[in-house]
Design a protein around this motif. Structure first.
Motif, PDB file in Angstrom:
ATOM      1  N   THR A 196      37.768  65.677  18.445  1.00  0.00           N
ATOM      2  CA  THR A 196      39.135  66.162  18.261  1.00  0.00           C
ATOM      3  C   THR A 196      39.309  67.577  18.794  1.00  0.00           C
ATOM      4  OG1 THR A 196      38.589  66.866  16.018  1.00  0.00           O
ATOM      5  CG2 THR A 196      39.650  64.719  16.274  1.00  0.00           C
ATOM      6  N   ILE A 255      40.856  67.513  22.067  1.00  0.00           N
ATOM      7  CA  ILE A 255      42.238  67.040  22.074  1.00  0.00           C
ATOM      8  C   ILE A 255      43.157  68.081  21.447  1.00  0.00           C
ATOM      9  CG2 ILE A 255      43.818  65.264  21.265  1.00  0.00           C
ATOM     10  CD1 ILE A 255      41.345  63.408  21.103  1.00  0.00           C
ATOM     11  N   ASN A 262      48.974  61.253  27.011  1.00  0.00           N
ATOM     12  CA  ASN A 262      47.884  60.453  26.484  1.00  0.00           C
ATOM     13  C   ASN A 262      48.172  60.314  24.998  1.00  0.00           C
ATOM     14  OD1 ASN A 262      46.471  60.203  28.878  1.00  0.00           O
ATOM     15  ND2 ASN A 262      45.160  61.972  28.469  1.00  0.00           N
ATOM     16  N   TYR A 308      46.616  59.362  21.282  1.00  0.00           N
ATOM     17  CA  TYR A 308      45.387  59.207  20.507  1.00  0.00           C
ATOM     18  C   TYR A 308      45.751  58.756  19.094  1.00  0.00           C
ATOM     19  CZ  TYR A 308      43.428  61.988  24.291  1.00  0.00           C
ATOM     20  OH  TYR A 308      43.066  62.455  25.525  1.00  0.00           O
ATOM     21  N   ARG A 309      44.956  57.850  18.531  1.00  0.00           N
ATOM     22  CA  ARG A 309      45.166  57.383  17.154  1.00  0.00           C
ATOM     23  C   ARG A 309      43.836  57.465  16.420  1.00  0.00           C
ATOM     24  NH1 ARG A 309      47.154  51.749  17.304  1.00  0.00           N
ATOM     25  NH2 ARG A 309      45.000  51.346  17.851  1.00  0.00           N
ATOM     26  N   ASN A 310      43.872  57.984  15.202  1.00  0.00           N
ATOM     27  CA  ASN A 310      42.652  58.042  14.405  1.00  0.00           C
ATOM     28  C   ASN A 310      42.633  56.860  13.427  1.00  0.00           C
ATOM     29  OD1 ASN A 310      44.246  58.723  12.164  1.00  0.00           O
ATOM     30  ND2 ASN A 310      43.634  60.874  12.166  1.00  0.00           N
ATOM     31  N   ASP A 344      49.397  63.946  23.736  1.00  0.00           N
ATOM     32  CA  ASP A 344      48.857  65.056  24.515  1.00  0.00           C
ATOM     33  C   ASP A 344      49.511  65.040  25.897  1.00  0.00           C
ATOM     34  OD1 ASP A 344      47.248  67.214  25.186  1.00  0.00           O
ATOM     35  OD2 ASP A 344      45.515  65.973  25.697  1.00  0.00           O
TER      36      ASP A 344
END
Length: 98
Positions: A3, A6, A40, A42-44, A52
């Protein structure tokens, strides 16, 4: 991906509360977008998302980023120019092809 690569700034602000996707699972981001043309996503594991902003490089310019030796040469030249180590050799306009 870590992370830290990111998230470059952890100063988040709430832009919209309780936004709900429509029937096709689309979510209007409206004013939350910062003007970038591409992101972009992002998934947690908790389902949290990060958008991003990214910029694209045209295919005709991508060769430079795929050639480490050429990229290093360009970076060196830019650094030397910034340090005023370059020598002005005049205009090369007469060598340009129409």
């Amino acid at each position: 991906m870590s992370t830290s690569t990111i998230i470059r700034n952890s100063d988040f602000e709430l832009v919209s509360e309780f936004a709900q996707p429509d029937a096709k699972k689309r979510l209007s981001l409206g004013e939350a977008l910062c003007g970038a043309k591409a992101y972009n996503i992002y998934r947690n594991p908790l389902g949290q998302l990060i958008l991003d902003p990214v910029k694209t490089v045209s295919a005709s310019e991508m060769w430079l980023y795929e050639n480490p030796q050429a990229l290093a040469s360009v970076i060196k030249g830019l650094r030397e120019s910034a340090e005023r180590k370059s020598i002005y050799r005049g205009s090369f306009a007469r060598h340009a092809r129409p």
